[in-house]
Scaffold this active site. Structure first.
Site, short mmCIF file in Angstrom:
data_model
loop_
_atom_site.label_atom_id
_atom_site.label_comp_id
_atom_site.label_asym_id
_atom_site.label_seq_id
_atom_site.Cartn_x
_atom_site.Cartn_y
_atom_site.Cartn_z
N GLN A 102 36.56 50.52 37.34
CA GLN A 102 37.27 49.18 36.97
C GLN A 102 35.87 48.01 36.76
O GLN A 102 36.34 46.91 36.27
CB GLN A 102 38.22 48.42 37.76
CG GLN A 102 39.40 49.43 38.07
CD GLN A 102 40.26 48.96 39.28
OE1 GLN A 102 41.14 48.10 39.25
NE2 GLN A 102 40.02 49.63 40.31
N ASN A 103 34.97 48.23 37.24
CA ASN A 103 33.65 47.50 37.27
C ASN A 103 33.15 47.23 35.73
O ASN A 103 33.13 48.07 35.20
CB ASN A 103 32.67 47.80 38.17
CG ASN A 103 33.29 47.70 39.54
OD1 ASN A 103 34.40 47.12 39.90
ND2 ASN A 103 32.55 48.55 40.54
N ASP A 105 30.04 45.94 35.66
CA ASP A 105 28.53 45.87 36.00
C ASP A 105 27.41 46.88 35.67
O ASP A 105 26.35 46.69 35.73
CB ASP A 105 28.49 45.40 37.50
CG ASP A 105 28.89 46.54 38.38
OD1 ASP A 105 28.91 47.69 37.89
OD2 ASP A 105 29.49 46.14 39.59
N HIS A 120 37.46 49.10 32.36
CA HIS A 120 37.62 47.48 31.72
C HIS A 120 36.49 47.05 31.07
O HIS A 120 36.30 45.81 30.84
CB HIS A 120 37.87 46.51 33.17
CG HIS A 120 39.21 46.58 33.63
ND1 HIS A 120 39.36 46.68 35.18
CD2 HIS A 120 40.43 47.03 33.37
CE1 HIS A 120 40.57 46.62 35.47
NE2 HIS A 120 41.56 47.01 34.34
N CYS A 128 30.90 40.12 18.86
CA CYS A 128 31.40 38.86 17.98
C CYS A 128 32.93 38.80 17.81
O CYS A 128 33.58 39.84 17.52
CB CYS A 128 30.96 39.04 16.94
SG CYS A 128 31.21 37.66 15.84
N CYS A 131 33.24 39.05 13.80
CA CYS A 131 32.97 40.08 12.87
C CYS A 131 32.72 41.53 13.66
O CYS A 131 32.50 42.55 13.05
CB CYS A 131 31.67 40.12 12.07
SG CYS A 131 30.09 40.06 12.95
N ASN A 215 37.51 51.54 51.94
CA ASN A 215 37.70 49.93 51.85
C ASN A 215 37.75 49.45 53.27
O ASN A 215 38.44 49.76 54.08
CB ASN A 215 39.35 49.86 51.26
CG ASN A 215 39.25 48.37 50.52
OD1 ASN A 215 39.10 47.31 51.30
ND2 ASN A 215 39.68 48.31 49.30
P1 NAD Z 1 39.46 43.29 43.59
O1 NAD Z 1 38.57 42.33 43.46
O2 NAD Z 1 40.74 43.05 43.29
O3 NAD Z 1 39.25 44.06 45.22
C1 NAD Z 1 38.06 44.35 45.71
C2 NAD Z 1 38.42 45.24 46.87
O4 NAD Z 1 37.10 45.54 47.23
C3 NAD Z 1 39.30 44.59 48.09
O5 NAD Z 1 40.25 45.45 48.18
C4 NAD Z 1 38.02 44.59 49.18
O6 NAD Z 1 38.71 44.77 50.41
C5 NAD Z 1 37.16 45.54 48.96
N1 NAD Z 1 35.85 45.45 49.47
C6 NAD Z 1 35.19 44.46 49.75
N2 NAD Z 1 34.17 44.46 50.17
C7 NAD Z 1 33.66 45.81 50.08
C8 NAD Z 1 32.78 46.85 50.62
N3 NAD Z 1 31.49 46.27 51.09
N4 NAD Z 1 33.06 48.19 50.43
C9 NAD Z 1 34.24 48.71 49.80
N5 NAD Z 1 35.15 47.84 49.57
C10 NAD Z 1 35.03 46.59 49.58
O7 NAD Z 1 38.65 44.36 42.78
P2 NAD Z 1 39.33 45.67 41.78
O8 NAD Z 1 40.36 46.24 42.76
O9 NAD Z 1 38.31 46.06 41.27
O10 NAD Z 1 40.05 44.75 40.63
C11 NAD Z 1 39.85 43.49 39.92
C12 NAD Z 1 39.09 43.51 38.52
O11 NAD Z 1 37.97 42.59 38.82
C13 NAD Z 1 38.68 44.73 38.05
O12 NAD Z 1 39.45 44.91 37.08
C14 NAD Z 1 37.08 44.45 37.42
O13 NAD Z 1 36.92 44.48 36.17
C15 NAD Z 1 36.95 42.89 37.95
N6 NAD Z 1 35.67 42.73 38.61
C16 NAD Z 1 34.69 43.51 38.54
C17 NAD Z 1 33.40 43.28 39.22
C18 NAD Z 1 32.34 43.96 38.89
O14 NAD Z 1 32.14 44.68 37.94
N7 NAD Z 1 31.30 44.28 39.92
C19 NAD Z 1 33.40 42.17 40.01
C20 NAD Z 1 34.53 41.34 40.28
C21 NAD Z 1 35.73 41.77 39.44
ZN ZN Z 2 29.85 38.04 13.98
#
Ligand code: NAD
Ligand code: ZN
Length: 253
Positions: A102-103, A105, A120, A128, A131, A215
């Site tokens: 879901q990240n 990054d 995501h 853009c 376009c 977690n």
């Molecule tokens: P979330 O923010 O909802 O939940 C994060 C989870 O990670 C929590 O359950 C927390 O307890 C746990 N956590 C905290 N520290 C941890 C560690 N050291 N090791 C393991 N787990 C740990 O995140 P989500 O469920 O991924 O969903 C939210 C949305 O946020 C996603 O769609 C994502 O796109 C976006 N998001 C992405 C990033 C990224 O790309 N790094 C950062 C923030 C949010």
């Molecule tokens: Zn453009």
């Protein structure tokens, strides 16, 4: 706890088709805060005000300044941690087939994982809004906010905002991966954002897949679907699992 970690290591070492579902938590040890939970971005800002597509359309400057600029500065410098690296080892061993993340990054790819479904989208690219031309975030001129395309349109990150749908091809591939795996590692996700949160259930329903969850805090999944819940941080726990893995997996430091 040691027994539970050992059980997880054995299950992983004996599985042939593993999938991983990762969330913001796996990148916390790389310095990127999660949205929810302690220290999460949501403690400071209201998601609907900044991470909803309507907010971006109505006030791109505000959203860029608050959310996107902050993400861009963190994502550029963050390095993969032992959680990401552990998954690379499992992939190289042949048992981990695909990561659904879901990240946004890009840290799984930076660590060396090759089959990553970015559920995501990605922060590595801007698109853009007029376009659809794409441009790498690292090469974009962010001295003027919002950054603009040659056509005059505003660049947005190529990731999914609240209120937007997941592209059908991404949904289909994730469904396929989760319904074929025999083991799913669920790492660092609060399991509350749909439809990603239902991916482990798909795996369980299709093949009776074993769910191993990592977690620091229990989630809705913990009671419902997780067979083994390892309470702890992703990188730290991955190293502890590694200690019980056969040496061929390359976890030794
Ligand atoms: P979330 O923010 O909802 O939940 C994060 C989870 O990670 C929590 O359950 C927390 O307890 C746990 N956590 C905290 N520290 C941890 C560690 N050291 N090791 C393991 N787990 C740990 O995140 P989500 O469920 O991924 O969903 C939210 C949305 O946020 C996603 O769609 C994502 O796109 C976006 N998001 C992405 C990033 C990224 O790309 N790094 C950062 C923030 C949010
Ligand atoms: Zn453009």
């Amino acid at each position: 706890m040691e027994n539970l970690i050992k059980k997880a290591a054995n299950t992983i070492a004996n599985a042939q088709n593993i999938a991983a579902l990762t969330g913001a938590g796996i990148s916390v040890e790389s310095g990127i805060p999660p949205f929810r939970g302690q220290g999460g971005v949501w403690e400071r800002i209201d998601p609907m005000e900044y991470a909803h597509i309507d907010a971006l359309i109505q006030n791109p400057v505000k959203v860029w300044n608050m959310l996107i600029k902050e993400m861009a500065s963190m994502v550029g410098v963050a390095q993969p941690n032992d959680g990401h690296k552990g998954l690379v080892r499992l992939e190289r061993q042949g048992c981990l087939k695909t990561i659904i993340t879901q990240n946004v990054d890009g840290l799984h790819q930076k660590a060396g994982s090759t089959d990553v479904i970015e559920f995501h989208g990605s922060f590595a690219w801007l698109r853009c809004m007029q376009c659809n031309k794409r441009c790498e975030t690292g090469t974009a001129d962010l001295s003027v906010i919002p950054p603009r395309c040659e056509c005059g349109g505003i660049f947005r990150p190529d990731c999914i905002f609240f209120g937007e749908i997941i592209p059908p091809d991404v949904l289909m591939r994730s469904h396929q991966v989760s319904s074929e795996c025999e083991l799913m590692l669920v790492i660092g996700t609060s399991a509350t954002v749909q439809p990603a949160a239902s991916i482990p259930m798909t795996a369980k329903a299709a093949t009776g897949a074993v769910i191993i969850e990592i977690n620091p805090e229990p989630t809705p999944l913990t009671e419902q679907d997780s067979d083994i819940f390892l309470q702890g941080k992703a990188g730290d726990m991955m190293n502890r699992i590694g200690k019980f893995m056969p040496s061929s997996f390359g976890f030794e430091i």
